[in-house]
Design an enzyme around this catalytic site. Structure first.
Site, PDB file in Angstrom:
ATOM      1  N   ASN A 189       0.947  -0.996  -0.438  1.00 18.41           N
ATOM      2  CA  ASN A 189       0.114  -0.284   0.223  1.00 18.41           C
ATOM      3  C   ASN A 189       0.944   1.090   0.110  1.00 18.41           C
ATOM      4  OD1 ASN A 189      -1.771   1.961   0.652  1.00 18.41           O
ATOM      5  ND2 ASN A 189      -2.020   1.107   2.772  1.00 18.41           N
ATOM      6  N   TRP A 190       1.100   1.662  -1.304  1.00 17.64           N
ATOM      7  CA  TRP A 190       2.075   3.225  -1.363  1.00 17.64           C
ATOM      8  C   TRP A 190       1.487   4.164  -0.676  1.00 17.64           C
ATOM      9  CZ3 TRP A 190       4.012   2.565  -7.169  1.00 17.64           C
ATOM     10  CH2 TRP A 190       5.122   1.508  -7.088  1.00 17.64           C
ATOM     11  N   LYS A 191       0.237   4.308  -0.521  1.00 17.99           N
ATOM     12  CA  LYS A 191      -0.613   5.738   0.543  1.00 17.99           C
ATOM     13  C   LYS A 191      -0.106   6.941  -0.900  1.00 17.99           C
ATOM     14  CE  LYS A 191      -0.407   3.614   4.812  1.00 17.99           C
ATOM     15  NZ  LYS A 191       0.219   3.444   6.330  1.00 17.99           N
ATOM     16  N   HIS A 193      -9.578   1.379   5.313  1.00 15.42           N
ATOM     17  CA  HIS A 193      -8.277   1.039   5.419  1.00 15.42           C
ATOM     18  C   HIS A 193      -8.820   2.467   6.869  1.00 15.42           C
ATOM     19  CE1 HIS A 193      -4.084   2.777   6.509  1.00 15.42           C
ATOM     20  NE2 HIS A 193      -3.396   1.856   5.715  1.00 15.42           N
ATOM     21  N   SER A 217       3.439  -2.513   9.854  1.00 19.38           N
ATOM     22  CA  SER A 217       4.565  -2.151  10.401  1.00 19.38           C
ATOM     23  C   SER A 217       5.457  -3.237   9.933  1.00 19.38           C
ATOM     24  CB  SER A 217       5.136  -1.672  11.917  1.00 19.38           C
ATOM     25  OG  SER A 217       4.593  -0.569  11.887  1.00 19.38           O
ATOM     26  N   GLY A 268       2.728  -1.239   3.960  1.00 21.10           N
ATOM     27  CA  GLY A 268       2.915  -0.027   4.224  1.00 21.10           C
ATOM     28  C   GLY A 268       4.232   0.776   3.652  1.00 21.10           C
ATOM     29  N   GLY A 269       4.951   1.178   4.801  1.00 21.04           N
ATOM     30  CA  GLY A 269       6.438   1.895   4.437  1.00 21.04           C
ATOM     31  C   GLY A 269       6.980   0.876   4.172  1.00 21.04           C
TER      32      GLY A 269
HETATM   33  P1  PGA Z   1       2.900   0.064   7.195  1.00 23.59           P
HETATM   34  O1  PGA Z   1       1.277   0.161   6.980  1.00 23.59           O
HETATM   35  O2  PGA Z   1       3.120  -1.168   6.785  1.00 23.59           O
HETATM   36  O3  PGA Z   1       3.591   1.345   7.480  1.00 23.59           O
HETATM   37  O4  PGA Z   1       2.365  -0.124   8.954  1.00 23.59           O
HETATM   38  C1  PGA Z   1       0.657  -0.373   6.674  1.00 23.59           C
HETATM   39  C2  PGA Z   1      -0.824   0.265   5.975  1.00 23.59           C
HETATM   40  O5  PGA Z   1      -1.222   0.784   7.058  1.00 23.59           O
HETATM   41  O6  PGA Z   1      -1.686  -0.832   5.567  1.00 23.59           O
END
Ligand code: PGA
Length: 251
Positions: free
Chosen positions: A11-13, A99, A213, A234-235
């Protein structure tokens, strides 16, 4: 365990302009090509503006592309929104709905999320429906009840194991570097599985992802937890090596 093949979804946001997005997607697709057959499905969900260039860049590679949100309706006067059919036309096979950042920043309710997931199904997309408790809810011992309530409200009648994925993302673990322990994850994933089996004929086969995370250093133990069928990342999905490190941590 659901279908056997894990799903690792990035998920690149709201990150990335065209050049870096295409470079990142190509880098993931190249690792996939050189790995040969692996028992993992791979997905990236770029921001809406990058969906066309990314789907073109990875066409035929086996790397799937998804949206990060969709509107419940097919078209109409909804400024700024994007429909599931538009995502499908642009080459998406998946869309994330509900989300926690959309639940929080855009006031999305379970009922709205259910209509978005139904719209995704109608457009032929797999809906990744996100659930997860906040820090305060966990501290009050309400993690399970919150997740059950979210599942009850946000899974539409059209859901099956082939068109629906559930992502359990505790809000306090998203982008914080804090990860749920394998025991916490096992407990909530078992609860989600029970709910799915009760609710859907194909509930035993729905994939349940963990998110929050996830990184190469913790992926191995998280992906080995029963009923963890993949990760929503995400990150760590913004760097091809880190994302790939999570893929190769799958048992
Ligand atoms: P994160 O995000 O891996 O940066 O914690 C996960 C997400 O929001 O899908």
């Amino acid at each position: 365990m659901a279908m056997g093949r894990k799903l690792i979804a990035g998920n690149w946001k709201m990150n990335g302009l065209k050049t870096e997005g295409v470079v990142l997607a190509r880098a993931v697709a190249e690792r996939l090509a050189s790995a040969g057959p692996i028992p993992v499905d791979l997905l990236v969900c770029p921001p809406a503006t990058l969906i066309w260039p990314v789907t073109e860049a990875v066409a035929g590679t086996g790397l799937a592309v998804g949206g990060q949100d969709c509107h419940p309706q097919v078209s109409g006067a909804h400024t700024g929104d994007i429909s599931a059919a538009m995502l499908a036309e642009a080459g998406c096979g998946y869309v994330i709905v509900g989300h926690s950042e959309r639940r929080q920043n855009h006031g999305e309710t379970d009922a709205l999320i259910a209509t978005k997931a139904a719209a995704a199904h109608a457009a032929g997309l797999v809906a990744i429906i996100c659930v997860g408790e906040t820090d305060a809810e966990r501290d009050r011992g309400e993690a399970g009840t919150v997740v059950e309530r979210q599942l009850a409200g946000s899974i539409p009648a059209s859901a099956t194991a082939t068109n629906t994925v559930i992502a359990y993302e505790p809000v306090w673990a998203i982008g914080t570097g804090r990860t749920a322990t394998p025991a916490d994850v096992a407990q909530i994933h078992a609860l989600i599985r029970e709910t799915l089996v009760r609710r859907l004929d194909s509930g035993a086969a729905v994939r349940i992802l963990y998110g929050g995370s996830v990184k190469p250093s913790n992926a191995r133990e998280l992906m080995a937890v029963p009923d963890v069928d993949g990760a929503l990342v995400g990150g760590a999905s913004l760097k091809a090596d880190e994302f790939w490190g999570i893929v190769t941590s799958c048992p």
